[in-house]
Design a protein around this motif. Structure first.
Motif, PDB file in Angstrom:
ATOM      1  N   LEU A   1      -9.267 -22.398 -21.295  1.00  0.00           N
ATOM      2  CA  LEU A   1      -8.784 -21.027 -21.233  1.00  0.00           C
ATOM      3  C   LEU A   1      -7.264 -21.024 -21.117  1.00  0.00           C
ATOM      4  O   LEU A   1      -6.665 -21.979 -20.603  1.00  0.00           O
ATOM      5  N   PRO A   2      -6.605 -19.970 -21.576  1.00  0.00           N
ATOM      6  CA  PRO A   2      -5.141 -19.945 -21.556  1.00  0.00           C
ATOM      7  C   PRO A   2      -4.582 -19.976 -20.140  1.00  0.00           C
ATOM      8  O   PRO A   2      -5.185 -19.432 -19.201  1.00  0.00           O
ATOM      9  N   THR A   3      -3.438 -20.612 -19.992  1.00  0.00           N
ATOM     10  CA  THR A   3      -2.757 -20.670 -18.697  1.00  0.00           C
ATOM     11  C   THR A   3      -1.473 -19.847 -18.687  1.00  0.00           C
ATOM     12  O   THR A   3      -0.856 -19.689 -17.635  1.00  0.00           O
ATOM     13  N   ASP A   4      -1.092 -19.337 -19.841  1.00  0.00           N
ATOM     14  CA  ASP A   4       0.088 -18.484 -19.939  1.00  0.00           C
ATOM     15  C   ASP A   4      -0.211 -17.152 -19.245  1.00  0.00           C
ATOM     16  O   ASP A   4      -1.160 -16.450 -19.616  1.00  0.00           O
ATOM     17  N   PRO A   5       0.555 -16.767 -18.214  1.00  0.00           N
ATOM     18  CA  PRO A   5       0.289 -15.521 -17.484  1.00  0.00           C
ATOM     19  C   PRO A   5       0.195 -14.296 -18.387  1.00  0.00           C
ATOM     20  O   PRO A   5      -0.531 -13.353 -18.090  1.00  0.00           O
TER      21      PRO A   5
END
Length: 202
Positions: A133-137
Motif C-alpha cells: 500500500l502507498p506510504t506517501d501521505p
C-alpha cells in the motif's frame, strides 16, 4: 500450545463444575476426544460450546506454518492466493454438485474448506500484501477511502443477502458467501483506519 493451554484450563474447570454438581453424565462421552483436542466445529459437538472457533484458529496456524516452512518468502503470497482459490473453488463445486450434503453441513473436506478458514486466509492475504500500500501521505487518505468504501459495500451486500432467507445462518457454505463478506468488509474498514493512523504519524 498457547491455544491448548488456556483452553484446557477452562475445560478442566467446566468438567470439575459438572462433576461436583453430579451432572458429569450430561457431558457426552463420544465428544470427549474431539472436545479435548479441538476437533469439532459445531456448537453442539463441544463440551465447551464457545470453543467452536478455536479449531479454525488452529487450522489457520497450521496452514500459515506449512507455507512458511515449505516455501521461500517470495512465494508465500502466491501460495496463499492459490490455496484460497482452490478451497473456494472446492466449496463452490460442493454447493453446485452436492447441494443435499451442503444443506446438512456434511460435504467432503468440510473442515479443510471451512468458510471460517477461508476468512482467516483472507486476513492472511491482507496482511501479506499490506506492505504494497502507498506510504506517501498524499496518497494514503485516498487509498484508505477507497479501501473503506469497498469494505462497506461488501459488508452491506453480505448482510443484505444473508438476511434474505433462514438458510444463511444455518448452512456453513451459505454463511460464507453472505455473512462471511461482512467480516471481510469490516476487515478492510479496519485496514483503512490503520492507514489513516499511519498517515497521522508520518
Amino acid at each position: 500450545f498457547r491455544v491448548y493451554l488456556g483452553y484446557w484450563a477452562a475445560l478442566l474447570l467446566l468438567v470439575a463444575v459438572y462433576a461436583l454438581s453430579g451432572n458429569l453424565g450430561k457431558l457426552p462421552a463420544e465428544h470427549a476426544v474431539g472436545s479435548i483436542l479441538l476437533l469439532h466445529i459445531g456448537l453442539e459437538d463441544n463440551w465447551l460450546a464457545t470453543a467452536w472457533s478455536l479449531p479454525y484458529e488452529l487450522y489457520f496456524y497450521i496452514c500459515v506454518a506449512l507455507l512458511c516452512a515449505l516455501l521461500p518468502q517470495k512465494q508465500r503470497g502466491f501460495a496463499l492466493v492459490g490455496l484460497f482459490l482452490m478451497l473456494a473453488a472446492w466449496t463452490v463445486w460442493c454447493a453446485v454438485r452436492l447441494p443435499q450434503l451442503v444443506a446438512q453441513n456434511a460435504q467432503p473436506l468440510l473442515f479443510l474448506a471451512t468458510p471460517m478458514g477461508l476468512q482467516f486466509l483472507v486476513g492472511a492475504l491482507v496482511a501479506r500484501y499490506q506492505k504494497y500500500l502507498p506510504t506517501d501521505p498524499r496518497r494514503i487518505a485516498a487509498t484508505a477511502a477507497g479501501v473503506c468504501a469497498v469494505g462497506m459495500v461488501l459488508a452491506t451486500a453480505g448482510f443484505s443477502w444473508g438476511t434474505t432467507g433462514s438458510l444463511y445462518d444455518q448452512i456453513l457454505v451459505y454463511r460464507a458467501i453472505s455473512f462471511g463478506w461482512v467480516g471481510v468488509g469490516f476487515l478492510l474498514a479496519a485496514l483503512a483506519a490503520s492507514m489513516l493512523k499511519l498517515r497521522a504519524n508520518v
